[in-house]
Design a protein around this motif. Structure first.
Motif, mmCIF file in Angstrom:
data_model
loop_
_atom_site.group_PDB
_atom_site.id
_atom_site.type_symbol
_atom_site.label_atom_id
_atom_site.label_comp_id
_atom_site.label_asym_id
_atom_site.label_seq_id
_atom_site.Cartn_x
_atom_site.Cartn_y
_atom_site.Cartn_z
ATOM 1 N N GLY A 157 -1.151 -4.715 7.113
ATOM 2 C CA GLY A 157 0.159 -4.085 7.112
ATOM 3 C C GLY A 157 0.007 -2.643 7.540
ATOM 4 N N LYS A 158 0.875 -2.190 8.427
ATOM 5 C CA LYS A 158 0.825 -0.823 8.950
ATOM 6 C C LYS A 158 -0.586 -0.443 9.409
ATOM 7 N N GLY A 159 -1.269 -1.386 10.023
ATOM 8 C CA GLY A 159 -2.579 -1.087 10.590
ATOM 9 C C GLY A 159 -3.740 -1.090 9.627
ATOM 10 N N LYS A 160 -3.463 -1.364 8.354
ATOM 11 C CA LYS A 160 -4.555 -1.368 7.381
ATOM 12 C C LYS A 160 -4.777 -2.774 6.835
ATOM 13 N N ILE A 161 -6.051 -3.078 6.570
ATOM 14 C CA ILE A 161 -6.320 -4.332 5.870
ATOM 15 C C ILE A 161 -5.975 -4.121 4.405
ATOM 16 N N LEU A 162 -5.023 -4.909 3.921
ATOM 17 C CA LEU A 162 -4.575 -4.705 2.552
ATOM 18 C C LEU A 162 -5.268 -5.651 1.591
ATOM 19 N N LEU A 163 -5.669 -6.780 2.140
ATOM 20 C CA LEU A 163 -6.171 -7.805 1.256
ATOM 21 C C LEU A 163 -7.057 -8.744 2.054
ATOM 22 N N ASP A 164 -8.159 -9.136 1.478
ATOM 23 C CA ASP A 164 -9.041 -10.072 2.153
ATOM 24 C C ASP A 164 -9.604 -10.955 1.059
ATOM 25 N N GLY A 165 -9.176 -12.198 1.024
ATOM 26 C CA GLY A 165 -9.652 -13.002 -0.093
ATOM 27 C C GLY A 165 -9.439 -14.484 0.090
ATOM 28 N N ILE A 166 -9.916 -15.223 -0.901
ATOM 29 C CA ILE A 166 -9.784 -16.669 -0.892
ATOM 30 C C ILE A 166 -8.381 -17.027 -1.353
ATOM 31 N N LEU A 167 -7.760 -17.912 -0.588
ATOM 32 C CA LEU A 167 -6.370 -18.249 -0.855
ATOM 33 C C LEU A 167 -6.147 -18.750 -2.281
ATOM 34 N N ASP A 168 -7.058 -19.612 -2.764
ATOM 35 C CA ASP A 168 -6.880 -20.195 -4.089
ATOM 36 C C ASP A 168 -6.885 -19.137 -5.197
ATOM 37 N N GLN A 169 -7.810 -18.169 -5.024
ATOM 38 C CA GLN A 169 -7.879 -17.113 -6.034
ATOM 39 C C GLN A 169 -6.603 -16.281 -6.042
ATOM 40 N N LEU A 170 -6.125 -16.021 -4.854
ATOM 41 C CA LEU A 170 -4.879 -15.263 -4.751
ATOM 42 C C LEU A 170 -3.746 -16.004 -5.423
ATOM 43 N N LYS A 171 -3.746 -17.312 -5.131
ATOM 44 C CA LYS A 171 -2.719 -18.152 -5.736
ATOM 45 C C LYS A 171 -2.779 -18.035 -7.244
ATOM 46 N N LYS A 172 -4.001 -18.139 -7.760
ATOM 47 C CA LYS A 172 -4.174 -18.073 -9.210
ATOM 48 C C LYS A 172 -3.669 -16.753 -9.745
ATOM 49 N N ARG A 173 -4.064 -15.678 -9.035
ATOM 50 C CA ARG A 173 -3.658 -14.354 -9.475
ATOM 51 C C ARG A 173 -2.141 -14.238 -9.515
ATOM 52 N N ASN A 174 -1.553 -14.770 -8.453
ATOM 53 C CA ASN A 174 -0.112 -14.634 -8.370
ATOM 54 C C ASN A 174 0.647 -15.659 -9.195
ATOM 55 N N VAL A 204 2.982 -20.553 -1.280
ATOM 56 C CA VAL A 204 2.307 -19.479 -0.562
ATOM 57 C C VAL A 204 3.323 -18.551 0.088
ATOM 58 N N GLU A 205 4.361 -19.166 0.620
ATOM 59 C CA GLU A 205 5.439 -18.407 1.239
ATOM 60 C C GLU A 205 5.923 -17.304 0.301
ATOM 61 N N GLU A 206 6.239 -17.735 -0.930
ATOM 62 C CA GLU A 206 6.767 -16.770 -1.890
ATOM 63 C C GLU A 206 5.698 -15.778 -2.323
ATOM 64 N N MET A 207 4.467 -16.284 -2.381
ATOM 65 C CA MET A 207 3.382 -15.401 -2.758
ATOM 66 C C MET A 207 3.253 -14.263 -1.733
ATOM 67 N N VAL A 208 3.381 -14.639 -0.452
ATOM 68 C CA VAL A 208 3.243 -13.618 0.582
ATOM 69 C C VAL A 208 4.399 -12.626 0.518
ATOM 70 N N VAL A 209 5.604 -13.161 0.285
ATOM 71 C CA VAL A 209 6.740 -12.249 0.125
ATOM 72 C C VAL A 209 6.460 -11.269 -1.006
ATOM 73 N N THR A 210 5.932 -11.798 -2.118
ATOM 74 C CA THR A 210 5.582 -10.929 -3.248
ATOM 75 C C THR A 210 4.558 -9.877 -2.820
#
Lengths: 258, 327, 267
Positions: free
Chosen positions: B229-246, B314-320
């Motif tokens: 976002g805006k030229g910066k890497i904001l997040l780099d991770g495993i999708l499942d973990q992100l899902k869990k977090r969110n 995932v859609e909603e997770m990304v919006v979040t």
């Protein structure tokens, strides 16, 4: 070369899918050149000659110019239409393919309908060769051929400059038309008629006169300097700065994208 | 193996203002602004990985792809792909990559698709037996055997995209860049394309980098996502973990009868976001309070006519995520 | 009427944004004009007694032609209009409460006019400062100047009205490209864009007088340089009006017929 022919065959088959429009363009190219010819014809019904050049001599000069221009326009079309290649992203595709960029730009666009002009050039040549009063010795025939080849390369160089500018502006620079379309239009008369200043400019800066005026003097017997016959070959060196400029532009494109 | 380290890139863009006066003014003078398209972008992708590269429009996705495919030179930073710097060694580099631009075709519009393939064979100098093997494999996997003798202009979007992908894989690239490969496709074609990408990644061990706005692509395909976002890497991770977090953050949308005064007092882990005309939105932190308890708590105090839970796709997770990073 | 004005305004402002193109155009046309004048100069030096006008008049004519090139460019066609006809989008335009003929007419006018506005002054100003027989001269007298304005406006409208006819043929022909190419060549030649009409052979000039092409750019420019004088000016302007009326009426009638067909066939 084999790959180039393959491209050419695909392009030809593509253009043949729209036969009506292809033939129309062909006729159109012919007609546009024909109206210019009519202009010359009308001038010579009013005036007997211009700077000692007769009507048939002018026709000969005009047809040589038109022939080399139309060949360049047909086979170097990629550089002529380069603004569209840049803007529709085709150039990015070229960049991700393992071949020389210039080769790919040349090979992706071949405009066969541009040979309509060549047709007009051919007719005029067929008329002017016997009528121009030139004694057709082998060296003069060779001069004629060298003139067309030299012209083809100089025009190609001009198209390459035009395309290279697109790397900076993303649009074609209209001013270049004066050297391409302009040269075709005004080159129907030997460049000397436009005065010394123009002739010097076209000799030393943009070498259009090297393949037109000087060898034409030799061709028509107005000069017997054998050097004039080979000047078109020297004009081909013009490609060197053009290609350097292209490389400069390409480097800029790579640092800015589109 | 792809390695990007501190890649930076700025662009200069000319400003253009509305109105007759401004148009005249800018005729003589132009103003420019600098845009930082990429700001210290770094990541590493291993051989055979499949990565989703996501972010809103203008975030810098396509600039990164262009750098990785050798079209664009960055201002600073290092990018090593299979041991080469793409923009320095273009021809050797591009032999090993395949690029699919979802919105632009590389097929010749008016001739049968197979002719385009033959041309690509010669462009990449693919030898006859490899070409035949790849062609057979790809036509079978993508189910395009029937259509490759048809001109590209007569194909549907889905058919054409399958042919595009095949065209990008004929030279057996080690890395495949897919720029919005499912854009505009119907549901059936989308599934087919996804299935195929998965197969290629698994069987040929092709590294796949995918940019998309369709989160179903991400969900179906990638294990790892990189968010820019805006030229910066904001997040780099495993999708499942992100899902869990969110997944600890859910949102309840509730329709109820009555005045809803009971909503003013909520237990820990619940938080009122919005309350209007018998319709309320409540955030639930499931690490404190399970969703079922939250619902039970609500229904005890008021009459609920409808309820829905969001925050799990995932859609909603990304919006979040977009909201979280304010991009 | 207001909606047509605002449509014109939007297009016009849009056209003004192409400043780089305009500067490039100015320099190109200046160079082009210079070369054309040098070419005639060569003929003039050889046999000036055969010139149908003074050399200064010729120079003025060429500079006017270059300055107002955008008004009379024969090769300009709006591809959106051709597209909308060929692909049948024109059916959607019918839903809007505007007259399509007027709308397209204005669209063409605004593009040409915005280009001309940006380009004419720099060219004319530069041409004023050239040495005598090569420069642009002021109009012969006040009436000449006034009538030039009337005549160039009419000529401009006539040009647009003619190009409207070319658009309309796209409704009925499968390959509008052919008609277009034919039209461009004809226009270029017979309007005097390649060589001014007074340089044509006498017999052909008589034929030109009864065709509409001479009344586009030739009439106003010849009024300006004083080649057309006195009562001939009025006759010229009158003929311009008659042709304009005829072309617009023909265009509107043909358009109506074509649109009826579109509606019946469903686009």
């Amino acid at each position: 070369m084999r790959l180039y022919l393959k491209y050419a065959s695909i392009i030809f088959r593509s253009q043949m899918q729209y036969k009506a429009s292809f033939i129309m363009s062909l006729i159109g190219q012919f007609l546009t050149a024909f109206t210019v010819y009519l202009g010359v014809y009308f001038m010579f019904t009013r005036f007997p000659s211009v700077n000692d050049f007769t009507y048939t001599e002018v026709l000969l000069c005009f047809s040589l110019m038109l022939a080399s221009f139309s060949l360049a326009e047909c086979f170097v079309r990629g550089f002529d239409t380069f603004p569209s290649i840049i803007s529709n992203g085709e150039f990015d595709r070229i960049m991700v393919r393992p071949r020389n960029e210039i080769f790919q730009v040349l090979a992706t666009r071949i405009e066969f309908s541009r040979l309509g002009r060549f047709l007009q050039a051919g007719f005029m040549l067929a008329y002017a060769i016997p009528k121009s009063g030139v004694a057709w010795t082998p060296d003069r025939i060779l001069t004629l051929i060298i003139m067309i080849i030299g012209g083809f390369f100089v025009f190609s160089g001009l198209f390459i400059i035009y395309a290279s500018i697109c790397f900076f502006t993303l649009e074609g620079l209209e001013f270049m038309n004066i050297f391409t379309d302009g040269a075709r239009e005004f080159g129907k008369y030997p460049f000397s008629i436009y005065g010394d200043g123009v002739l010097k400019f076209l000799t030393y800066v943009i070498p259009l006169a090297l393949f037109q005026y000087y060898p034409f003097l030799y061709l028509t017997g107005k000069s017997d300097r054998i050097l004039y016959m080979f000047l078109p070959l020297i004009a081909i060196l013009f490609l060197v700065p053009c290609l350097l400029f292209w490389r400069f532009g390409l480097r800029h494109y790579k640092s800015t994208g589109s | 193996m792809i390695e990007l380290k501190d890649i930076c890139k700025t662009f200069r863009v000319s400003k253009r203002n509305a109105g007759l006066k401004e148009a005249f003014k800018s005729f003589f003078r132009r103003e420019y602004t600098c845009i930082q398209a990429l700001d210290n972008v770094s990541f590493t992708i291993n051989e055979g990985e499949m990565v989703g590269y996501i972010g809103p429009n203008g975030a810098g996705k396509s600039s990164t792809i262009k750098i990785m495919s050798g079209i664009l030179t960055p201002d600073s930073g290092r990018c090593i792909i299979n041991g080469r710097t793409p923009w320095k060694d273009r021809i050797a580099h591009v032999k090993e990559i395949g690029v699919v631009f979802g919105q632009r075709s590389q097929l010749w519009w008016d001739v049968p698709v197979i002719d385009s393939f033959e041309l690509i064979k010669d462009i990449y100098r693919i030898d006859g037996s490899t070409y035949n093997k790849n062609l057979n494999e790809l036509t079978e996997l993508l189910d395009i055997g029937e259509i490759i003798r048809t001109p590209a202009r007569q194909l549907s979007l889905g058919q054409r995209m399958r042919c595009e992908i095949a065209a990008s894989l004929l030279h057996s690239p080690r890395i495949l860049f897919l720029d919005e490969p499912t854009i505009g496709l119907d549901a059936v074609s989308k599934t087919a394309v996804r299935q195929f990408i998965k197969t290629i990644n698994k069987e040929r061990k092709t590294t796949v980098i995918l940019t998309t706005h369709d989160m179903q692509d991400i969900e179906a395909l990638t294990e790892r996502i990189i968010l820019i976002g805006k030229g910066k890497i904001l997040l780099d991770g495993i999708l499942d973990q992100l899902k869990k977090r969110n997944s600890t953050h859910k949102k309840l949308s509730v329709d109820y009868l009555g005045d809803g005064s009971s909503l003013s007092v909520l237990p820990d882990g619940m938080h009122l976001l919005d309350n209007l005309d018998g319709h309320a939105k409540i955030a639930v932190d499931t690490s404190i309070l399970p969703v079922s308890n939250a619902i039970a708590c609500l229904s005890k105090n008021m009459e609920i006519t409808d309820i829905s839970i969001t925050g799990s796709t995932v859609e909603e997770m990304v919006v979040t995520l977009y909201e979280e990073f304010q991009i | 009427m207001k909606k047509y004005l605002s449509l014109f305004r939007i297009r016009f402002i849009h056209g003004l944004q192409y400043r780089a193109a305009a500067w490039a155009g100015v320099s190109t046309q200046f160079a082009w004009g210079s070369m054309t004048i040098l070419m005639f100069w060569a003929f003039y030096q050889n046999s000036g007694n055969r010139f149908p006008m003074t050399f200064h008049q010729l120079s003025t004519y060429i500079w006017l032609q270059q300055a107002f090139l955008s008004l009379f460019m024969s090769w300009y066609f709006d591809n959106d209009i051709f597209e909308s006809i060929i692909r049948g989008h024109v059916a959607y335009e019918l839903c809007r409460p505007v007259d399509i003929y007027t709308m397209w007419f204005l669209k063409n006018m605004s593009v040409r006019l915005s280009r001309a506005v940006l380009r004419c002054m720099p060219i004319l100003i530069a041409a004023v400062f050239l040495p005598k027989p090569f420069s642009v001269s002021p109009p012969a007298d006040l009436t000449g100047a006034l009538m030039f304005f009337v005549s160039i406006s009419l000529g401009f409208l006539l040009m647009v009205a003619f190009s409207m006819l070319i658009y309309i043929t796209a409704f009925t022909t499968i390959s509008p490209l052919g008609i277009r190419i034919l039209a461009v060549s004809t226009l270029e030649f017979f309007t005097g864009a390649i060589i001014p009409l007074p340089f044509f052979p006498e017999g052909l000039q008589k034929i030109m007088a009864i065709l509409p092409f001479a009344y586009m750019q030739s009439t106003p420019f010849l009024i300006y340089i004083g080649s057309i004088m006195g009562p001939d000016i009025l006759i010229g302007v009158l003929l311009q009006m008659i042709w304009l009326l005829m072309l617009i009426l023909t265009g509107r009638t043909l358009m109506k017929k074509a649109l009826k067909k579109v509606v019946i066939q469903g686009g």
